[in-house]
Scaffold this motif. Structure first.
Motif, PDB file in Angstrom:
ATOM      1  N   GLY A 142       0.866  -1.429   0.035  1.00  0.00           N
ATOM      2  CA  GLY A 142      -0.111   0.010   0.173  1.00  0.00           C
ATOM      3  C   GLY A 142       1.342   0.931   0.040  1.00  0.00           C
ATOM      4  N   SER A 143       2.569   1.418  -0.166  1.00  0.00           N
ATOM      5  CA  SER A 143       3.368   2.358  -0.052  1.00  0.00           C
ATOM      6  C   SER A 143       2.608   3.183  -1.541  1.00  0.00           C
ATOM      7  N   VAL A 144       2.384   4.883  -1.425  1.00  0.00           N
ATOM      8  CA  VAL A 144       2.765   5.388  -2.399  1.00  0.00           C
ATOM      9  C   VAL A 144       4.074   6.073  -2.632  1.00  0.00           C
ATOM     10  N   ASN A 145       4.259   5.984  -4.318  1.00  0.00           N
ATOM     11  CA  ASN A 145       6.087   6.163  -4.519  1.00  0.00           C
ATOM     12  C   ASN A 145       5.941   7.544  -5.882  1.00  0.00           C
ATOM     13  N   ILE A 146       5.437   8.513  -5.384  1.00  0.00           N
ATOM     14  CA  ILE A 146       5.584   9.420  -6.134  1.00  0.00           C
ATOM     15  C   ILE A 146       6.438  10.149  -7.358  1.00  0.00           C
ATOM     16  N   ILE A 147       8.218   9.490  -6.717  1.00  0.00           N
ATOM     17  CA  ILE A 147       9.610  10.314  -6.902  1.00  0.00           C
ATOM     18  C   ILE A 147       9.306   8.935  -7.935  1.00  0.00           C
ATOM     19  N   ALA A 148       9.327   7.440  -7.264  1.00  0.00           N
ATOM     20  CA  ALA A 148       9.513   6.603  -8.530  1.00  0.00           C
ATOM     21  C   ALA A 148       7.834   6.909 -10.046  1.00  0.00           C
ATOM     22  N   THR A 149       6.848   7.370  -9.727  1.00  0.00           N
ATOM     23  CA  THR A 149       6.572   7.238 -10.707  1.00  0.00           C
ATOM     24  C   THR A 149       6.593   8.647 -11.590  1.00  0.00           C
ATOM     25  N   TYR A 150       6.754   9.598 -10.854  1.00  0.00           N
ATOM     26  CA  TYR A 150       6.511  11.153 -11.898  1.00  0.00           C
ATOM     27  C   TYR A 150       8.334  11.410 -12.403  1.00  0.00           C
ATOM     28  N   GLY A 151       9.362  11.006 -11.139  1.00  0.00           N
ATOM     29  CA  GLY A 151      10.700  11.419 -11.261  1.00  0.00           C
ATOM     30  C   GLY A 151      12.160  10.598 -11.613  1.00  0.00           C
ATOM     31  N   ASP A 152      13.313  10.839 -11.100  1.00  0.00           N
ATOM     32  CA  ASP A 152      13.548  10.089 -11.730  1.00  0.00           C
ATOM     33  C   ASP A 152      14.812   9.705 -10.031  1.00  0.00           C
ATOM     34  N   TYR A 153      14.762   8.460 -10.006  1.00  0.00           N
ATOM     35  CA  TYR A 153      14.546   8.164  -8.337  1.00  0.00           C
ATOM     36  C   TYR A 153      16.363   8.223  -8.073  1.00  0.00           C
ATOM     37  N   ASP A 154      17.284   7.623  -8.879  1.00  0.00           N
ATOM     38  CA  ASP A 154      18.630   7.831  -8.934  1.00  0.00           C
ATOM     39  C   ASP A 154      19.298   9.220  -8.056  1.00  0.00           C
ATOM     40  N   PHE A 155      18.652  10.074  -8.851  1.00  0.00           N
ATOM     41  CA  PHE A 155      19.120  11.551  -9.758  1.00  0.00           C
ATOM     42  C   PHE A 155      18.075  11.934  -7.920  1.00  0.00           C
ATOM     43  N   GLU A 156      17.130  11.719  -6.889  1.00  0.00           N
ATOM     44  CA  GLU A 156      16.843  12.002  -5.852  1.00  0.00           C
ATOM     45  C   GLU A 156      17.466  11.432  -5.129  1.00  0.00           C
ATOM     46  N   LYS A 157      17.552   9.811  -5.123  1.00  0.00           N
ATOM     47  CA  LYS A 157      18.541   9.864  -3.680  1.00  0.00           C
ATOM     48  C   LYS A 157      19.771  10.497  -3.489  1.00  0.00           C
ATOM     49  N   SER A 158      19.811  10.956  -5.158  1.00  0.00           N
ATOM     50  CA  SER A 158      21.531  11.399  -4.868  1.00  0.00           C
ATOM     51  C   SER A 158      22.245  12.773  -4.187  1.00  0.00           C
ATOM     52  N   PHE A 159      20.429  13.419  -4.552  1.00  0.00           N
ATOM     53  CA  PHE A 159      20.755  14.530  -4.076  1.00  0.00           C
ATOM     54  C   PHE A 159      20.262  14.521  -2.693  1.00  0.00           C
ATOM     55  N   ASN A 160      19.485  13.624  -2.280  1.00  0.00           N
ATOM     56  CA  ASN A 160      18.931  13.263  -0.705  1.00  0.00           C
ATOM     57  C   ASN A 160      20.475  13.538   0.276  1.00  0.00           C
ATOM     58  N   VAL A 161      21.783  12.564   0.025  1.00  0.00           N
ATOM     59  CA  VAL A 161      22.865  12.022  -0.099  1.00  0.00           C
ATOM     60  C   VAL A 161      23.465  13.042   0.539  1.00  0.00           C
ATOM     61  N   CYS A 162      23.583  13.849  -0.406  1.00  0.00           N
ATOM     62  CA  CYS A 162      24.279  15.669  -1.086  1.00  0.00           C
ATOM     63  C   CYS A 162      23.693  15.969   0.575  1.00  0.00           C
ATOM     64  N   THR A 163      21.928  16.367   0.472  1.00  0.00           N
ATOM     65  CA  THR A 163      22.152  17.213   0.991  1.00  0.00           C
ATOM     66  C   THR A 163      21.883  17.487   2.339  1.00  0.00           C
ATOM     67  N   PHE A 164      22.080  15.915   2.723  1.00  0.00           N
ATOM     68  CA  PHE A 164      22.243  15.124   3.993  1.00  0.00           C
ATOM     69  C   PHE A 164      23.661  15.156   4.074  1.00  0.00           C
ATOM     70  N   LEU A 165      24.417  15.002   3.834  1.00  0.00           N
ATOM     71  CA  LEU A 165      25.944  15.692   4.275  1.00  0.00           C
ATOM     72  C   LEU A 165      26.069  16.471   4.836  1.00  0.00           C
ATOM     73  N   ILE A 166      25.501  17.922   3.703  1.00  0.00           N
ATOM     74  CA  ILE A 166      25.716  19.182   3.814  1.00  0.00           C
ATOM     75  C   ILE A 166      25.391  19.457   5.913  1.00  0.00           C
ATOM     76  N   PHE A 167      23.913  19.016   5.317  1.00  0.00           N
ATOM     77  CA  PHE A 167      23.028  19.292   6.667  1.00  0.00           C
ATOM     78  C   PHE A 167      23.883  18.722   7.621  1.00  0.00           C
ATOM     79  N   ALA A 168      24.408  17.420   7.989  1.00  0.00           N
ATOM     80  CA  ALA A 168      25.055  16.609   9.154  1.00  0.00           C
ATOM     81  C   ALA A 168      26.322  17.280   9.355  1.00  0.00           C
ATOM     82  N   GLY A 169      27.079  17.657   8.654  1.00  0.00           N
ATOM     83  CA  GLY A 169      28.358  18.626   8.473  1.00  0.00           C
ATOM     84  C   GLY A 169      28.042  20.002   8.901  1.00  0.00           C
ATOM     85  N   ILE A 170      27.366  20.401   8.585  1.00  0.00           N
ATOM     86  CA  ILE A 170      26.997  21.923   9.072  1.00  0.00           C
ATOM     87  C   ILE A 170      26.327  21.852  10.207  1.00  0.00           C
TER      88      ILE A 170
END
Length: 423
Positions: A142-170
């Protein structure tokens, strides 16, 4: 000796800083995905939930904090709403398969920073419950997955990894910097308390020593049926000095805590030096030392605190001169005015100081204690205190010393104190 503790005000300021940091970061990140869902993926079906969480996060914590003046409820509401936004975004992005599932790791950190240990446990509970819910949804399909349906999953994962690392570092940098700042402030408060205690240990002990000597003299005079008025007067003044010193230590504690200001008043250098001379003569007489006072005819008025200048600064310096002079020596005490400063020089002709001791004489953490020429004990606290309080009064101190006489420089120690004259 003292356990470092934050004051309530310091702790509150620190918590407010972290509350504001988490508040703005959560609003920024949720705004990014509101934009993505509506303009990049063009999915507006979930706007009611997304906008409700975002507006709640934006409005509720500030209203509680600034209108109700309740930090704890404001922090709890901010942490819960920010977490709700994160969990909802992860749910819409695939649950356990969401490209930013690791953002859940910041939930215990955020709750812990805002609400201490109990908050961290709330964060752990929320993360555990969220993961269980996501796994159940996955098993039920029953999971909803808007990114897999309408977006680029690999790009979103890379984007989240980068923003998470930046956020964690700052965030880690700001957190550690903030902790370092507050630890330094607590350490300074620790040293302030240590210094005030040293004033009591050092200067009350000196005054009590003088009182003991005068008490012995008074007893001898009583046995010889001689007048005791002079000794009793000196003891009365010594008791008054101790009382003034205790009062001043309490006041200086308030100054250090920022609750009061240093009470500087116009004081005559001549009057202060004569009083210090009288106190030091007791110790000097025991060693057969003569103190020669040379006062300029200039009217030397300085803005200072009399008890500190008298008992902590000058009495300490003259007491040291007596302590490290040999029996029968002379001490020259001289005061004169320059264009803007009152200058006080204390020259003894005693044993002097070795260079290694002279270089660290003002350091609180250095071992500078040594016995006088007749075994007089010291604490090593006097000189650091002298410098600190002279600095508070806008003054300065310079010490030179010779263990052996050289041309133009006699053996002994010379202390030069400068205090600004009143305008």
């Amino acid at each position: 000796m003292f356990e470092l503790k934050e004051t309530a005000e310091e702790a509150q300021q620190k918590r407010l800083f972290y509350l504001k940091m988490i508040y703005f970061v959560s609003l920024a990140m949720s705004a990014v995905y509101l934009f993505k869902f509506n303009f990049e993926y063009r999915v507006s079906d979930y706007n009611p939930g997304l906008f409700s969480f975002w507006i709640g996060t934006a409005l509720v914590p500030p209203i509680i904090l600034y209108r109700l003046k309740n930090y704890k409820i404001a922090a709890l509401s901010c942490a819960l709403l920010a977490t709700a936004v994160l969990v909802y975004l992860l749910y819409l992005s695939g649950g356990v398969a969401a490209p930013g599932i690791f953002w859940l790791a910041i939930v215990p950190f955020g709750f812990g920073v805002l609400l201490n240990t109990s908050g961290a446990f709330i964060g752990y509970t929320i993360v555990f419950a969220t993961m269980v819910w996501f796994w159940i949804l996955k098993l039920q399909g029953g999971s909803v997955n808007i990114i897999a349906t309408y977006g680029d999953y690999d790009f979103e994962k890379s984007f989240n990894v980068c923003t998470f690392l930046i956020f964690a570092g700052i965030t880690t940098h700001l957190y550690l910097k903030g902790e370092q700042k507050y630890t330094k402030r607590l350490q300074e408060k620790h040293w302030d308390v240590e210094n005030l205690l040293r004033v009591l240990l050092h200067d009350v002990a000196n005054t009590l020593s003088s009182m003991t000597y005068n008490l012995i003299k008074a007893r001898e005079d009583q046995e010889q049926e001689a007048p005791m008025g002079q000794q009793l007067d000196k003891m009365e003044r010594a008791v008054s000095d101790i009382n003034n010193l205790l009062h001043q230590v309490r006041h200086l504690k308030s100054v250090k805590d920022g609750k009061a200001s240093m009470p500087l008043n116009p004081i005559s250098i001549a009057i202060v030096l004569n009083e210090v001379m009288e106190k030091s003569e007791t110790l000097a007489t025991q060693k057969g030392i003569k103190i020669a006072l040379d006062l300029s005819r200039d009217k030397m008025i300085v803005n200072s605190e009399k008890t500190i200048l008298n008992n902590v600064v000058l009495a300490n310096l003259l007491s040291n001169a007596v302590k490290f002079s040999l029996p029968g020596d002379r001490i020259d005490l001289r005061a004169y005015a320059t264009e803007s400063m009152a200058v006080i020089e204390i020259q003894d002709y005693g044993i002097g100081m070795p260079e290694n001791l002279l270089n660290k004489i003002f350091h609180l953490d250095a071992a500078t204690t040594r016995e006088g020429t007749q075994g007089e004990k010291g604490t090593g606290y006097g000189m650091p205190l002298v410098k600190e309080y002279l600095t508070m009064m806008g003054g300065s101190i310079v010490i030179t010393s010779q263990e052996e006489a050289v041309p133009h420089h006699p053996r002994g120690t010379k202390v030069v104190v400068k205090i600004p004259l009143t305008v």
